[in-house]
Motif scaffolding. Structure first.
Motif, short mmCIF file in Angstrom:
data_model
loop_
_atom_site.label_atom_id
_atom_site.label_comp_id
_atom_site.label_asym_id
_atom_site.label_seq_id
_atom_site.Cartn_x
_atom_site.Cartn_y
_atom_site.Cartn_z
N GLY A 87 2.13 -2.75 1.36
CA GLY A 87 1.10 -2.61 0.34
C GLY A 87 0.55 -3.89 -0.26
N PRO A 88 1.42 -4.79 -0.76
CA PRO A 88 0.88 -6.01 -1.36
C PRO A 88 0.00 -6.79 -0.39
CG PRO A 88 3.20 -5.77 -1.92
CD PRO A 88 2.89 -4.70 -0.92
N VAL B 274 7.47 1.15 -1.93
CA VAL B 274 7.12 1.72 -3.23
C VAL B 274 6.32 0.73 -4.07
CG1 VAL B 274 8.04 2.61 -5.40
CG2 VAL B 274 9.10 3.26 -3.24
N GLY B 275 5.13 1.12 -4.47
CA GLY B 275 4.33 0.35 -5.40
C GLY B 275 4.31 1.07 -6.71
N PRO B 276 3.45 0.73 -7.64
CA PRO B 276 2.46 -0.35 -7.53
C PRO B 276 3.13 -1.72 -7.59
CG PRO B 276 2.08 1.08 -9.46
CD PRO B 276 3.41 1.41 -8.91
N SER B 277 2.34 -2.73 -7.36
CA SER B 277 2.79 -4.12 -7.42
C SER B 277 3.99 -4.32 -6.50
CB SER B 277 3.07 -4.55 -8.86
OG SER B 277 3.19 -5.95 -8.95
N THR B 278 4.92 -5.17 -6.89
CA THR B 278 6.09 -5.41 -6.06
C THR B 278 6.93 -4.13 -5.97
OG1 THR B 278 6.04 -7.71 -6.71
CG2 THR B 278 8.10 -6.90 -5.74
N GLY B 279 6.90 -3.36 -7.03
CA GLY B 279 7.52 -2.04 -7.02
C GLY B 279 8.98 -2.08 -6.60
N LEU B 280 9.34 -1.18 -5.71
CA LEU B 280 10.69 -1.17 -5.14
C LEU B 280 10.54 -1.57 -3.67
CD1 LEU B 280 11.94 2.25 -6.62
CD2 LEU B 280 11.95 -0.01 -7.71
N GLY C 9 2.35 5.51 -0.38
CA GLY C 9 1.56 5.13 -1.55
C GLY C 9 0.28 4.37 -1.25
N ASP C 10 0.04 4.10 0.02
CA ASP C 10 -1.16 3.30 0.34
C ASP C 10 -2.20 4.12 1.09
OD1 ASP C 10 0.49 1.33 -0.67
OD2 ASP C 10 0.90 0.42 1.28
#
Ligand SMILES: Cc1ncc(C[n+]2csc(CCOP(=O)(O)OP(=O)(O)O)c2C)c(N)n1
Ligand SMILES: Cc1ncc(C[n+]2csc(CCOP(=O)(O)OP(=O)(O)O)c2C)c(N)n1
Ligand code: SF4
Ligand code: SF4
Ligand SMILES: [Mg+2]
Ligand SMILES: [Mg+2]
Lengths: 345, 620, 620, 345
Positions: free
Chosen positions: C306-307, C334-340, C347-348
């Motif tokens: 994602g990132p 897992v997001g958002p951001s760095t998330g897990l 999620g994307d």
């Protein structure tokens, strides 16, 4: 701050534990943890007010470390490679904050290369630590851009590209404080961190910090063993805090006394031949020479005589942080407002 | 159309119809030739006669030498959208001359620099009213070097047009003075050229067209302003203290105007400025800096366009998840990619709503005119701090870089809403009450946590902000339930914010079965489009959206109470329609939706809307 | 639950029920302690006994010293999803010991290293079957240093478990040999430790639990493989020659596997490699490099999460608009951001579909299992070149980094579909036929233009590619109609592509009124979930989506033929549901949609699906 | 290629007009157009096959110029600051392509700083031209990162930050060919462009190229006038193509003859004191010195003796481009395939 325990306090009345952080989750023996220890020690000895400390970082094992020091300070673990921009905003917003950014070689020399270069150029008053292990620790040991050509990875791959020397780069870009340390050399590290904090401008501290899990094998050029064998001290540093006894017995040519804006001093004693850390050109020279010899040169490599830091250059008010600006500070008066609009009629 | 026998020379019979204060003028010129001040004076003069106008610049993505069209719409009803049909062309550009003439509707006026452009295309059409003006000849007596003359030539057509249209001379002279301010010499030559054009028209041109302008009193205290400029004033009054930006058309002028205002109105006695701007190395740095400043407690903003938002995506997700206030002005231009950088679109609506990977929902404001550019710029800082999240303010090139009439806003006297920020005293109270503060704890049940600002010396205040998993006390965690709960709270926060966003504006007429939904700059064409529809017997109600996440109650009520609802927008994919479809749950509503989409890079015109609706109504 | 009187010691009465080939094992350990090879041997042995299994690693976002859980699901029915309830815990981590024990369901087995972990938590529950094993003691006779012993200890529990469960010794011994290959010494000590555990269990532990494994013949020629590995093989066989990447969990192992395969299978006699990989400085460079290579005519790909997609957004829009083939593997986390970063999500989905500013629509593949990881990786290059556009292949951490049983794919014999690429000869023919080729000309009416590759020496071949406005002949333009026409053609191209994407897979049973829609790794829980629903009297049909833009005919038919349709996905916001809502137009269909959403970072389990549907059905 | 017109052809039989591009849409007098002319001339004289030319760029006035030369070549105008990555992919995909990337100072020293640095480090065989005017031309004249401290913008603003010297930076980063030219000095430019094309590796050409619209005013340090006044030639360059008569009368110390891999030579005559462009360290020194003196040093500043270019380092096949790899090239044989899968059983 009253001390009811017997724990030693510093001049500001803070205990050593006020500068501690959470327990580290890094690998046992990771160089980064040694750097953390020196940061804690330096802040403690300098008496920096913990709640003014802002700790920023990108992403990586190195970038996790701000959680491991000064738990009474405020931290941001931003996105990968973008520590400098987050730090810039925070410091401009509140010039009172004492900012330290921690990054890795992947974080700063790869994805964050652009922000690194522009951070150096801007000269924001901050400490910029690169915990440099030649690999991407957190993603399991790929080469970073500071890995030397020919270095072998743990899995036996050979690095085809030459390394980026962050110190030479920072000097070329107009950096005002450029030093290199070794995570496992606490004495030098401590002086360097203190001087970095005292310097007004961006203090770039390239710290060789072995990754014991992915880059500590025999063919590595960033293993603890290799660095210990090849570490050449350019100079020995004495940091003298403003309240400490100044060193008075310096014989000319023996050492250089560099006063810093906050009243502290760095006493720089060249280890080999004479070397003036104010001499940008000499600095580039020693770096290039040591590079050719395959040495790892550590010490204070360059410090500018006088360059305005970024808050000064941008004319940010020095009496009150921008964070405190209220309606009266921000809004032009009613008459000016009406006049402004009348001008568009 | 033009009968063959008129092919030789434009008809000369005098018009007897008179059309007052209703025409659309286009100056076809070349960029970098300095026509801008002349055109601004042209527009300003009309505006100062109390007549509603709007002025648009259609410029190329280069600096010098390519075609540019400046249009002024004069309309007594206050219609300000681009008009499809042109009434009055001033031809100054050889490169586009033929096409410019070809585009005119029959009966239109064409004035041109007859020293440079051939008459043939005009004659070929034969259905135009021709006003050739030997502009270079007229400039001969003027004392100026060649470079300056290139610029001054534009004042000649202003003079000629003024004469033919009846623009008051005194008004123009004042506009010239105001434009060049203290530069006496510049005022003089410009006046000279203006008069040269005016006199030529008076003496040599016989007025044969129906268009006249007459003083009105429609503009009151209104100003003529670009959306970016008034948004900059909004940001200034809204308390922006930190701006990190990277130049990009059409947003640069917002940042630049703000910086100029701050340098004027935020200066301390010691020369320091209660404001800081950094022209960053790129958009990733801009948004990073803004988030850093917002995190530290300043009101911070950035300005950009679509490509910048794409680059900021990762950081915007960070802002959402780490809950950091930030204001992002997206002055939209035509995408995808570099697209048409100097043309307008509403193409980032969907991206703004859901920007970044993972589950995100952002607060997005869509000002519908210059007044709202001011208001929304201002309140965006309140919203960002109240909800601790990035807030988008969506302008577009049309709204941002063109000239609009605007009611000057009332002087803001309300206090900044700085949201839930804890002082050391409040932390003491919390402690005393036996509770424990948590940076991400939903203490109030509204999903909005409290924050302490860096530097707060209270022993309970410090915390660590991260874009990775965290619990209510801002501690790192990978715990599945902690993650889910936090995501649910964020959703709750968005619901709280949804209710606090600007409400939609409903304009209804009795008996309308057709609804229209629009937002942003499309609004400027809507009154005219609805009037056109009424002319065709179609009554419509109009719901103007001003923010997303959407106002579900109002939106669903609107859908319920109409047979068909047209979502009008300036993009290909119906981006707002998608947001609506994604959220409307009541059965039977989404099937009422129809799209009217305009995507050419030109600002949408009323006719495209009314035609778009009529065509579909015919089929309905 | 456990009655108070059993609090002292776990019950010792022997189980009489026997459960064969159906249990869920969890090894709770610490990362960086070398449990990986032991666990792989554990899983492999079960697999080689012909019993269906899956193995998952739940690991932290750090390198050493934090809790990690390895789970093996053994299930004769071939259910491979995570099972919520654990049957068999091997406790090795003091830090999580109490919680691990607390999480067990009554009657579960707990084996633990009794030299290190206290018995108290087990006793406190009293409803568990306890198998303490003094693993450190058992290691004493083994000749190895402390570091190695830390790793070897894991073989002890493999031995003990093998004994208790009935795993065939010979199978384990072979697995050990295969794992350590030629390292004879390593094989020996591992065998020694395995036997130590085995013998201890044989001699000291009385089997009191119901679980047994028995040889089956369910696995045929199947392999046990990670999705990333098999996707890498698909990319290799699909003709990937250029990979630009930047490390990021959980995608790195895809790139790394591909590189390793290429170094083995693409080497020329002179040492050169018919493949190039660049570990780029970041994701922007990766995608730029991939687009450069795709533009030049190579089959190029990148791997990220994602990132990385967020960072690539600008370039992805460029790829869409400039029409350049590229394959993007997004192994979602897992997001958002760095998330897990080390947990799984879908999620994307929304971002991939509409990535970048402006109007974009991307081709997105969602493999639903390891076989499709191979197939879709392979055909993604065909699709990218056929439609000259970025193609996403969406995996997720669960699919990509966990072990799945897979039917080995048939050896691909089909030709690469390299799309519409013009040779000089073809250009000659076009010329001869009096036509003119245009890079963006819709010559075939399908929206897909022809391209020439750089280096093509034909005088008509050269063109200039740009992300700014262009006409059919790749000439720069800002013309409004040219822009609109090109955007419409792009849309047409997407429609052509839509029809060429993998069709959805329908599984239906007679009489089902309830439909389920799912995609990607969620598929792996679906058979089990549907079986659970049948147990509760709910028959369901299942439409598995495999790509977006969506297959509208199949999708609408599915919606039409069911009363309620549940979209099951692993994100908070119902991202696929949003895509569905955005596109379905037939009245009355979207209101049948309901969402079952799981977002904790753990792979979805069947129970969460069946419960989620049952709960809503109760309300329906 | 037969020439029926009288237009002169080069050794490959191509006409000058084969190397022309579309008419420029830049401002009259823009430095960038002068560079374009020299690129055309150089390719014509070198006889590069036009259809093998790949022209890449980012975004900016400078980045528009690839449309203005070699219309028979292939161009990509990518996104802002990312020319290097697009170029990298294209060249790796097809090693036969003759790649030239054109960028601006905004494009390379601001948003593209990371890609610039890593392009230099990688040493892909390409020409990398930075058309350096100290401003963002296309967005109307904001300062770029190569603007000198104290320089005044057209609107009177003063630049607070020091400039980034792209040549020093490239040398520090291990660049193998680093030169600076001036757009309005065609003689030097032509030799530099030719040498850049002939060099195997990344030839970084920092060309000072005045923006006549936004940075040509009096207080500018990148105006035509200012550059002409301050331009100091480090050396004079003679480029000798493989088929040209080699220069044989070089007296020791007078000039240095540098042979290039394709058989051409650069004959470098130092203008002031002796200078060896192979000497990295001397190169950094002259740059730093000229910087201190406020001079603009032009010429061939550094060329490495021998460094592998990136295609070589990455072992890309040299017989056939990767673009031509077919099923047989890409797919392992059936037996290997089956064996591979069997390994996962
Ligand atoms: C945008 C993005 N890309 C990639 C990653 C994956 N990633 C996490 S840490 C890291 C590299 C860290 O290397 P370095 O900065 O040297 O830190 P170290 O772990 O060696 O201390 C990478 C690539 C990420 N988190 N975000
Ligand atoms: C992502 C992105 N940000 C900003 C812009 C706007 N922009 C276009 S050109 C340019 C700067 C160009 O400067 P430079 O590279 O020096 O080229 P010059 O015009 O001076 O030749 C900028 C900022 C853009 N196109 N894309
Ligand atoms: S992986 Fe390397 S860098 Fe990361 S914590 Fe372990 S030793 Fe340190
Ligand atoms: S604005 Fe400057 S850089 Fe751009 S074309 Fe004009 S002179 Fe050249
Ligand atoms: Mg590192
Ligand atoms: Mg420039």
């Amino acid at each position: 701050m009253s001390t009811t325990t017997t724990e030693k306090t510093n001049r500001q009345g803070f205990k050593w534990s006020d500068y501690q952080g959470l327990p580290s989750t890094l690998c046992k023996g990771c160089g980064h943890d040694n750097i953390t220890r020196n940061i804690i020690q330096a802040y403690f000895e300098l008496g920096v007010v913990p709640s003014n400390v802002v700790k920023t970082s990108g992403i990586g094992c190195s970038s996790k470390t701000p959680a491991y020091f000064v738990h009474r300070g405020y931290g941001v673990n931003a996105v990968h490679g973008r520590m400098p921009s987050i730090t810039l905003g925070a410091k401009l917003a509140n010039y009172k904050l004492e900012v330290i950014g921690v990054s890795g070689d992947g974080d700063s020399a790869s994805i964050g290369m652009g922000q690194f270069c522009h951070a150096i150029r801007r000269n924001l008053d901050m400490v910029y630590v690169v915990e440099n292990n030649g690999v991407y620790g957190l993603t399991k040991g790929q080469f970073s851009a500071t890995a030397e050509r020919g270095a072998k990875s743990k899995t036996g791959e050979e690095n085809a590209l030459s390394d980026i020397d962050l110190c030479a780069l920072a000097i070329t870009l107009g950096g005002t404080f450029v030093a290199r340390g070794f995570s496992n050399d606490p004495k030098q590290m401590l002086s360097l961190v203190k001087a970095s904090v005292a310097h007004k401008g961006t203090s770039m501290l390239d710290v060789i910090s072995p990754c014991v899990t992915f880059n500590n094998h025999e063919a590595s050029t960033k293993s603890i063993h290799y660095v210990m064998e090849h570490d050449i001290h350019l100079n020995d540093l004495g940091f003298v805090a403003p309240w400490e006894q100044p060193v008075t017995d310096i014989k000319p040519g023996e050492a250089i006394d560099i006063p810093l804006p906050d009243g502290s001093h760095i006493v720089v004693r060249a280890v080999g031949k004479a070397f003036d850390p104010h001499d940008k050109f000499a600095a580039l020279q020693v770096l290039e020479e040591s590079r050719r010899k395959g040495e790892i040169l550590t010490g204070l490599i360059y410090i500018a005589e006088k360059e305005p830091d970024f808050n000064t250059a941008t004319k940010v008010p020095t009496d009150r942080p921008l964070t405190t600006m209220n309606e009266a500070d921000c809004r032009m008066p009613r008459e000016a407002f009406e006049k402004t609009f009348a001008g568009f009629r | 159309m033009n009968p063959p026998e008129t092919l030789t020379r434009p008809q000369t019979q005098k018009e007897t119809r008179v059309t007052v204060n209703d025409l659309s003028i286009e100056v076809a010129t070349v960029n970098g030739t300095g026509s801008q001040s002349a055109n601004n004076i042209f527009a300003k003069s009309l505006f100062r006669m109390g007549i509603p106008i709007s002025a648009k610049n259609l410029f190329p993505s280069n600096i010098q030498g390519l075609p540019t069209w400046f249009t002024i719409r004069v309309n007594k009803n206050g219609y300000t959208a681009r008009k499809k049909e042109l009434d009055w062309l001033v031809g100054m550009n050889a490169a586009t001359w033929e096409k410019d003439v070809a585009n005119l509707r029959p009966g239109a006026v064409v004035m041109w620099n007859s020293n440079e452009l051939p008459e043939a295309p005009v004659n070929a059409r034969g259905d135009l009213i021709a006003y050739p003006v030997p502009m270079a000849d007229l400039l001969k007596p003027v004392q100026a070097d060649a470079k300056l003359k290139k610029m001054l030539i534009n004042m000649v057509y202003v003079g000629a047009c003024a004469q033919l249209l009846g623009i008051e001379e005194a008004v123009v002279l004042q506009a010239i003075k105001d434009n060049f301010k203290s530069k006496q010499k510049a005022v003089e030559v410009n006046v000279q050229c203006f008069h040269a054009g005016m006199n030529y028209a008076k003496e040599k041109l016989e007025k044969r067209d129906p268009w006249r302008v007459e003083r009105m009193d429609a503009n009151g205290k209104k100003v003529l302003i670009e959306g970016n400029t008034i948004a900059a004033l909004g940001a200034l009054m809204g308390g922006a203290t930190v701006v990190g930006w990277y130049p990009i058309t059409p947003s640069s002028s917002l940042a630049e105007a703000l910086i100029a205002f701050a340098k004027k109105h935020r200066v301390n006695a010691d020369g320091t400025v209660r404001f800081v701007d950094v022209q960053c190395e790129d958009e990733l740095a801009s948004i990073g800096m803004v988030l850093g400043a917002g995190w530290a407690g300043a009101r911070a903003m950035t300005t950009t366009a679509g490509p910048g938002i794409s680059l900021m995506s990762e950081f915007i997700g960070f802002g959402y998840y780490a809950e950091i206030p930030a204001v992002i002005f997206d002055v939209q231009r035509v995408g995808p990619s570099t697209g048409l950088p100097t043309r307008t679109a509403q193409g980032d609506v969907r991206m703004a709503a859901w920007c970044s990977h993972g589950d995100t929902q952002h607060l997005v404001l869509h000002p519908g005119g210059p007044e709202e550019c001011f208001d929304f710029a201002r309140i965006s800082f309140d919203l960002a701090e109240q909800f601790q999240t990035p807030v988008f303010v969506m302008l577009d090139l049309d709204l941002g870089m063109n000239f609009w009439m605007a009611e000057p806003p009332a002087y803001p006297t309300d206090a900044f809403k700085r949201g839930k920020v804890l002082t050391p005293e409040q932390l003491d109270q919390i402690k005393a009450s036996g509770k424990k503060w948590g940076r991400y704890l939903d203490a109030d049940g509204d999903g909005v946590p409290w924050r302490a600002l860096p530097g707060n010396p209270h022993p309970d205040a410090a915390y660590f902000t991260r874009g990775s998993g965290h619990d209510e006390y801002a501690r790192y965690t990978e715990d599945p339930e902690a993650y889910r709960l936090n995501m649910d709270r964020l959703k709750k926060k968005t619901e709280t914010a949804r209710a606090a966003l600007p409400r939609p504006v409903l304009e209804s007429v009795p008996g309308a079965r057709i609804g229209i939904i629009a937002y942003g700059s499309t609004n400027n064409a809507m009154r005219e489009a609805r009037d056109q529809l009424v002319e065709h017997g179609l009554k419509t109600d109009y719901l103007r959206l001003r923010a997303t996440p959407l106002p579900m109650a109002e939106l669903e009520a609107f859908l319920k109470s109409h047979d068909r609802v047209y979502v009008v927008e300036q993009n290909r994919d119906g981006q707002m329609e998608t947001l609506i479809r994604a959220e409307v749950r009541t059965p039977g509503l989404t099937e009422k939706l129809r799209g009217v989409r305009y995507y050419t890079g030109y600002p949408i015109d009323a006719r495209s809307i009314s035609d778009g609706i009529r065509n579909q109504e015919r089929g309905a």
